[in-house]
Structures are given as C-alpha cells and as structure tokens.
Design an enzyme around this catalytic site. Structure first.
Site, PDB file in Angstrom:
ATOM      1  N   ASN A   1       0.788  -1.226   0.000  1.00 48.49           N
ATOM      2  CA  ASN A   1       0.000   0.000   0.000  1.00 48.49           C
ATOM      3  C   ASN A   1       0.822   1.280   0.000  1.00 48.49           C
ATOM      4  O   ASN A   1       0.292   2.363  -0.260  1.00 48.49           O
ATOM      5  CB  ASN A   1      -0.947   0.021   1.198  1.00 48.49           C
ATOM      6  CG  ASN A   1      -2.026  -1.055   1.097  1.00 48.49           C
ATOM      7  OD1 ASN A   1      -2.040  -1.853   0.175  1.00 48.49           O
ATOM      8  ND2 ASN A   1      -2.917  -1.071   2.056  1.00 48.49           N
TER       9      ASN A   1
ATOM     10  N   ASP B   1       0.336  -7.738 -10.003  1.00 50.23           N
ATOM     11  CA  ASP B   1      -0.708  -8.763 -10.135  1.00 50.23           C
ATOM     12  C   ASP B   1      -2.037  -8.157 -10.569  1.00 50.23           C
ATOM     13  O   ASP B   1      -2.345  -7.014 -10.244  1.00 50.23           O
ATOM     14  CB  ASP B   1      -0.892  -9.487  -8.800  1.00 50.23           C
ATOM     15  CG  ASP B   1      -1.211  -8.511  -7.663  1.00 50.23           C
ATOM     16  OD1 ASP B   1      -2.355  -8.546  -7.161  1.00 50.23           O
ATOM     17  OD2 ASP B   1      -0.336  -7.715  -7.279  1.00 50.23           O
TER      18      ASP B   1
END
Length: 201
Positions: free
Chosen positions: A80, A105
């Site tokens: 994050n 991803d």
C-alpha cells in the site's frame, strides 16, 4: 537473504526503472499479491544479477540491458506504500514516469496471461494507487500479471490475493514472467507497441 547496503552514486543516470510490486517477508513470498516480486526476481536471475542492495526503502540492482542502464526495484514498504520507494528513486535519479515500468498482479487475468499498458488508472490496485499518488501521474507503463479472479463474489479480496499460488498457477505465472521479461526488453527500446502486440492476451 544477505543484503548489501550500499550508497548508489547520483553520477550518471538511469534510462529506465523497472519495479516489481509485492510484500516483503517469507510469509508473503509465493502469494498472489507477490507476482511482481516473483517476476522481477526471475528477470534479474536471467540477467545474472541479484536485487539485494538496500536504498530508497527498497531492494535495488543496477543492470545494463543492451546499452540501457536500468534500476531494478522491489519496494520494501509493503504494497500500500509502494509509491514512496518509487518516488524517492525517481526524484533522486530524475527518472520521468514514462520511463518507470511497473509489474504487478491482476485478478482480471487468468494465471499465465499478461497485459501491457502505457498508462492508466489504478484499477483498484493499492500498489498502483500509491504510485500514482506519489508521482502525481498515471503516465507510467505497466505489465499486469494474471493471478485469477476470486472463486466467488463474496470471497474477501484481501484473503484471495494473500493466498499462496497453487502449483499449476505458479507454473503458469512463470511462463507469463518469462514473456514479461522479453516485453521489458522491447519496451526500453521504445517498442511498446510490438511488446503489446506480441504478449498481450
């Protein structure tokens, strides 16, 4: 892993920065969210280097691909906050967003597939969201690696992306990562359209 903490000189510059996204630590190593880490590790291995120098809140390596000098990066801030590491290195070496390739991803693609984009929104991916915020730009190219969609709509997304890959999915991912490595080589020579035509699926 033995880490070499070294000072990187600001002399000279890098043609490109190539960033793989993931979470540091053994418990996350083969989870779906670490597809970017796994991909850039394989890329580095194929180039005969290790991403093991600690700087910019990241593990980095200095490598030449043909005549291009590239900075390989694995942010160690957890997903994050990935943008913090990217911004620090980009500012230090004066690397513009369009010369920063990010590998990560994507749940909308099945394992073994990849998709190259010149720029775009975060698509709900927190690592990309952080990079866009820190760079104040979404104009960086990216390579999305398929990890497969959630098994059903009610399945918690965080639980899904932090699950380990199955053996078959990991094999499929490796194939996609090999293709991603070849795509990166085309992209740093300005052949992004060719990379997209050849490897997008």
């Amino acid at each position: 892993m033995f880490l070499k903490k070294e000072k990187f000189s600001s002399n000279g510059t890098f043609d490109y920065m190539i960033v793989g996204l993931g979470n540091p630590g053994k418990k996350y190593e083969f989870t779906k969210h670490n597809a970017g880490f796994l991909c850039i590790d394989l890329f580095a291995q194929n180039l005969g280097v290790k991403i093991d120098r600690l700087k910019f809140k990241a593990l980095i390596a200095d490598v030449r691909i043909g005549g291009k000098r590239c900075l390989l990066m694995k942010p160690q801030t957890f997903m994050n906050l990935s943008g913090e590491a990217v911004r620090e290195a980009a500012e230090f070496y004066k690397i513009p967003p369009e010369k920063i390739i990010v590998i990560f991803d994507d749940i909308s693609l099945e394992p073994g597939r990849l998709r190259i984009r010149r720029k775009g929104s975060d698509g709900g991916h927190n690592g990309i969201k952080s990079i866009i915020f820190q760079l104040q730009s979404d104009a960086f190219p990216r390579i999305k690696l398929g990890i497969g969609k959630k098994p059903h709509p009610d399945f918690d997304l965080a639980d899904w992306v932090l699950e380990p890959f199955s053996k078959d999915a990991l094999t499929a991912l490796r194939s996609a990562c090999e293709n991603a490595g070849e795509a990166v080589k085309l992209m740093i020579y300005g052949k992004t359209d060719e990379a997209m035509s050849r490897y997008n699926s």
